[in-house]
Structures are given as C-alpha cells and as structure tokens.
Scaffold this active site. Structure first.
Site, PDB file in Angstrom:
ATOM      1  N   HIS A 108      -0.596  -7.928   2.893  1.00 40.72           N
ATOM      2  CA  HIS A 108      -0.305  -8.521   4.207  1.00 40.72           C
ATOM      3  C   HIS A 108      -1.311  -8.174   5.294  1.00 40.72           C
ATOM      4  O   HIS A 108      -1.210  -8.664   6.413  1.00 40.72           O
ATOM      5  CB  HIS A 108       1.141  -8.212   4.651  1.00 40.72           C
ATOM      6  CG  HIS A 108       1.407  -6.805   5.078  1.00 40.72           C
ATOM      7  ND1 HIS A 108       1.403  -6.430   6.397  1.00 40.72           N
ATOM      8  CD2 HIS A 108       1.713  -5.703   4.376  1.00 40.72           C
ATOM      9  CE1 HIS A 108       1.706  -5.145   6.481  1.00 40.72           C
ATOM     10  NE2 HIS A 108       1.895  -4.683   5.259  1.00 40.72           N
ATOM     11  N   ALA A 157       0.813  -1.217   0.000  1.00 41.98           N
ATOM     12  CA  ALA A 157       0.000   0.000   0.000  1.00 41.98           C
ATOM     13  C   ALA A 157       0.847   1.268   0.000  1.00 41.98           C
ATOM     14  O   ALA A 157       0.426   2.291  -0.534  1.00 41.98           O
ATOM     15  CB  ALA A 157      -0.942  -0.014   1.195  1.00 41.98           C
ATOM     16  N   THR A 158       2.026   1.217   0.581  1.00 40.78           N
ATOM     17  CA  THR A 158       2.879   2.412   0.570  1.00 40.78           C
ATOM     18  C   THR A 158       3.177   2.798  -0.877  1.00 40.78           C
ATOM     19  O   THR A 158       3.021   3.960  -1.275  1.00 40.78           O
ATOM     20  CB  THR A 158       4.191   2.149   1.331  1.00 40.78           C
ATOM     21  OG1 THR A 158       3.865   1.814   2.686  1.00 40.78           O
ATOM     22  CG2 THR A 158       5.109   3.361   1.315  1.00 40.78           C
ATOM     23  N   ASN A 177      -6.531   3.225  10.376  1.00 42.55           N
ATOM     24  CA  ASN A 177      -5.839   2.032  10.881  1.00 42.55           C
ATOM     25  C   ASN A 177      -5.658   2.022  12.392  1.00 42.55           C
ATOM     26  O   ASN A 177      -5.431   0.975  12.976  1.00 42.55           O
ATOM     27  CB  ASN A 177      -4.472   1.877  10.191  1.00 42.55           C
ATOM     28  CG  ASN A 177      -3.639   3.129  10.258  1.00 42.55           C
ATOM     29  OD1 ASN A 177      -4.072   4.194   9.846  1.00 42.55           O
ATOM     30  ND2 ASN A 177      -2.451   3.018  10.794  1.00 42.55           N
ATOM     31  N   CYS A 226       7.251   3.742  16.092  1.00 33.58           N
ATOM     32  CA  CYS A 226       8.207   3.958  17.165  1.00 33.58           C
ATOM     33  C   CYS A 226       9.579   3.581  16.640  1.00 33.58           C
ATOM     34  O   CYS A 226       9.706   2.828  15.691  1.00 33.58           O
ATOM     35  CB  CYS A 226       7.876   3.134  18.404  1.00 33.58           C
ATOM     36  SG  CYS A 226       8.175   1.390  18.234  1.00 33.58           S
ATOM     37  N   THR A 238       9.984  -6.769 -12.775  1.00 33.66           N
ATOM     38  CA  THR A 238       9.495  -8.125 -12.988  1.00 33.66           C
ATOM     39  C   THR A 238       8.395  -8.435 -11.983  1.00 33.66           C
ATOM     40  O   THR A 238       8.554  -8.183 -10.783  1.00 33.66           O
ATOM     41  CB  THR A 238      10.653  -9.133 -12.824  1.00 33.66           C
ATOM     42  OG1 THR A 238      11.652  -8.794 -13.791  1.00 33.66           O
ATOM     43  CG2 THR A 238      10.194 -10.562 -13.029  1.00 33.66           C
TER      44      THR A 238
HETATM   45  N1  PMP Z   1      -2.033   2.479   4.740  1.00 33.61           N
HETATM   46  C1  PMP Z   1      -2.599   2.008   5.853  1.00 33.61           C
HETATM   47  C2  PMP Z   1      -3.925   2.534   6.275  1.00 33.61           C
HETATM   48  C3  PMP Z   1      -1.957   1.019   6.597  1.00 33.61           C
HETATM   49  O1  PMP Z   1      -2.533   0.555   7.715  1.00 33.61           O
HETATM   50  C4  PMP Z   1      -0.705   0.530   6.159  1.00 33.61           C
HETATM   51  C5  PMP Z   1       0.035  -0.530   6.941  1.00 33.61           C
HETATM   52  N2  PMP Z   1       0.241  -0.212   8.286  1.00 33.61           N
HETATM   53  C6  PMP Z   1      -0.142   1.057   5.001  1.00 33.61           C
HETATM   54  C7  PMP Z   1      -0.846   2.028   4.305  1.00 33.61           C
HETATM   55  C8  PMP Z   1       1.188   0.592   4.473  1.00 33.61           C
HETATM   56  O2  PMP Z   1       1.001  -0.616   3.822  1.00 33.61           O
HETATM   57  P1  PMP Z   1       2.227  -1.517   3.330  1.00 33.61           P
HETATM   58  O3  PMP Z   1       2.808  -2.105   4.559  1.00 33.61           O
HETATM   59  O4  PMP Z   1       1.610  -2.527   2.430  1.00 33.61           O
HETATM   60  O5  PMP Z   1       3.171  -0.626   2.591  1.00 33.61           O
END
Ligand code: PMP
Length: 378
Positions: free
Chosen positions: A201, A73-74, A152, A323, A237
C-alpha cells in the site's frame, strides 16, 4: 468544503488504476484457490501468483522462490526477524532506535526471550552510519542486524549496501525494512540484505499485501501454522487478487521512479518558501543531502501543537507518529534526534507522490504560510 488535498503518501497511497485493472478479474472470474492443484480454477490462480512472484523477483534480481507473500510490512518484519531467530540460543542482535514500530516492538519482544539488543542511536540528522554499525557488532555473538532502508518520518537513507557487505564479512544475517525505499530509490547498486521487507500500500497496491525477499539457503520458522503455503514459512490461502496487484505495482515502479526529480524540485520549493518566510522559526529534520525526494519533515519551533492539525482542514498531512483518539504521541524518531517533546509534537511530515501536481504544491505553500503564520501570531 472541497475535499482536502492529500500530502500523506508515506502513510498510504491510492491504488494505481493500472494496478486496479490488473487485479479485477481475480475477484470473481478467476477466483480459484492457488492451492487447489486438482483443477483448472486452481491452476489459473496458481499461474497468476507465480507470474506476480516472477515480476517481483525480477526487480530484486532474485529467483521466484525467494519471494514470499505476506499481509504487509508489519508481518514481513515479524516473520523475518522472529522467524530467523526462533530456534537459535539467545545471543546478541542489533537494530536502531528510529525503526518503525513494526521492528522496534519485535526487538522488545526478543528482549523478553533473553536476547541482548543494541538499539543504535542515529546521527543528529537521522542516519545510521556504517561506523556506528561496525562498532556495535560483537564478533561471534551478533546473530542478526535489522535496519530500515529509508526512515518513514525523515526520508533519510541508510547505507544499506556497505552494511550488507559488513554483515557478510561477519557472518551476520541482515534484514532491512525497505517499505519506504521501494519505488523511491534505485536499490540495485550494491549488495542486498539477506531479508528485505516491503508493503503494497506504499506503492499503489491495495492494503493488506506485502512481501519478503529471502536469500537462498535461509529458512524461516513459520509464525502462522496451517496448510504449509509459501514453502512452509507462511500458511494461509494466498490473496490472489492482492498478489496480482503487487506484481503490477512492481512493473510500474519505473513510472513512479521517473517522477522523483520532479518531486525533488517540489521538496526544495516547499522547504525554501517556508524557511525563508518564517526565518529562524522552523527546523528541517533529517539529512537534506541524503534522503528520498518525497518526504519533508519540519518542526515549527515553540508553537502550540494541540490544535495544529485542526486548523489545517484543507490539507492531509501528518506528524509521522502514532496517535490515538485522545492523545497525540511524540515521535520516537524525533525524540531520538534530540528534540524536546513539545517540538516533536509540533512537527509536520509532508509526503508527495508522482500524482502530486504543481497546483497542489502552490496551494500547500500558500495554505501553510497562512496557517503557520496564524499559529505564530496567536
Ligand atoms: N515499516 C515502515 C517503514 C512503514 O512506513 C510502515 C507503514 N507505515 C510499515 C513498516 C508497516 O507496513 P504495513 O502497513 O504494510 O504493515
């Protein structure tokens, strides 16, 4: 010591055995490069990727071509936001102050490029209302809005469907970080955003895989340049085994979703037991009437937080914030809700899963009552 019980599923999840089984052949039996169009090994890998793409697209009522694979997601958030704005003349964009750092840091970067950013303030219960969004739009100037579907740390749900409608009306591209919503909410009951990020994940796939749903007609400017994979938007890839896993996770979402009512009962039970036992000392954060069932966020008012997690070695819970080895940082989400720094630091985030059992909950409740009791009597 018995291994600690895990209550940090919003942080990450174990790989579902069904998911694991589905990905295994793609390590060493079907190991081809999905981009090798000249031979059988490549065709097999390509077919596996396309099948997963279809599984994910189906979930979003989208076409396969709208699914783009990333590392998580990042990366999806970075690509969606920067990739869309890259070639535009800096104007105005909107996000909120309680986004994940993987969105907030992107907007901080945009500021250095000359974009004017409005960081919406949540309500005291941690929501971004439709009205808050509407008032922040600068007609003709606002080019993109990015708001998370589910927070989150708090589990609160933003009104993504009406915000999507509002954005269509104003011709604004709307991105949502749906990382904590997928598999926890039925997301199809209205208009969807133009760009939707998610991560494997958090839904029982391995770490290092994620995706982005892109509305037809939107072309993102690649942030990774190279072989031109993923319709020239994300070179590299393809991680075939991870992608197969992600596809299987999406097939499994109804199984996880079916457990949400059970988790709601657990959520209520934990909150009820703790707040009645420590009357007046605990504060529940978020909107208890509008949230996902698997996240609980509780502030232990005025306790010494320094050793808080060290005195609870038998459970794995978090306080939802980043942290580093030396210093625990106060959550920017709780600070945005108006908490004092000390209370933001003495906050527990407990997150559950379909794997959580009644025995886990009984243990957790007794253990927290004992340990929090000790903290208050110290
Ligand atoms: N967005 C949210 C709302 C999340 O909770 C997280 C993971 N803590 C992320 C983005 C980042 O996701 P990833 O670990 O897949 O990069």
């Amino acid at each position: 010591m018995d291994s600690p019980r895990y209550f940090d599923y919003a942080s990450t999840t174990p790989v579902d055995p069904v998911v694991l089984e589905s990905m295994m052949p793609y390590f060493s039996e079907v190991f081809g490069n999905a981009g090798s169009g000249q031979h059988y090994f490549g065709w097999q890998a390509h077919d596996a990727v396309e099948q997963a793409r279809k599984q994910i697209a189906t979930y979003f009522n989208a076409h396969s071509s709208q699914v783009l694979f990333t590392s998580g997601a990042t990366e999806s958030n970075n690509l969606a936001i920067i990739g869309f704005l890259a070639k535009l003349t800096p104007a105005h964009v909107i996000t909120s102050s309680i986004e994940h750092k993987a969105v907030l840091e992107v907007f901080k970067h945009l500021e250095t490029l000359g974009w004017e950013v409005t960081y919406l303030k949540p309500t005291a219960q941690g929501e971004i209302s439709l009205d808050i969004v509407r008032e922040a739009i600068l007609p003709g100037q606002t080019k993109l809005i990015s708001l998370m579907w589910v927070n989150n740390e708090l589990g609160t749900i933003n009104p993504i469907h009406p915000i999507a409608d509002l954005c269509v009306k104003h011709g604004i591209v709307f991105h949502t970080d749906a990382t904590q919503a997928i598999g926890k909410l039925a997301i199809h009951q209205g208009s969807l955003p133009d760009l939707i990020s998610f991560s494997g994940h958090k839904i029982y796939s391995p770490k290092g895989i994620g995706g982005l749903i892109i509305k037809k007609g939107i072309q993102l400017h690649a942030q990774l340049l190279g072989g031109g994979q993923e319709r020239n938007m994300r070179s590299g890839t393809l991680a075939v085994q991870q992608i197969v896993a992600l596809g299987t996770s999406f097939l499994r979402l109804p199984v996880y979703l079916a457990q949400m009512d059970r988790l709601k009962i657990f959520q209520k039970s934990i909150e009820h037991r703790l707040t009645t036992h420590f009357l007046g000392k605990l504060q529940l954060n978020g909107n208890t009437l509008n949230r996902v069932p698997h996240i609980i966020n509780i502030t232990l008012m005025d306790v010494d937080w320094e050793n808080m997690f060290r005195v609870m070695p038998k459970i794995a819970i978090s306080n939802g914030s980043a942290c580093n080895a030396r210093k625990q940082l106060a959550s920017h989400v709780l600070m945005a809700l108006g908490h004092r720094e000390a209370n933001a630091l003495s906050t527990l985030r407990i997150s559950l899963s379909h794997l959580t059992t009644e025995a886990d909950i009984n243990f957790l409740e007794e253990y927290l009552i004992e340990k929090i009791g000790l903290m208050y009597s110290a």
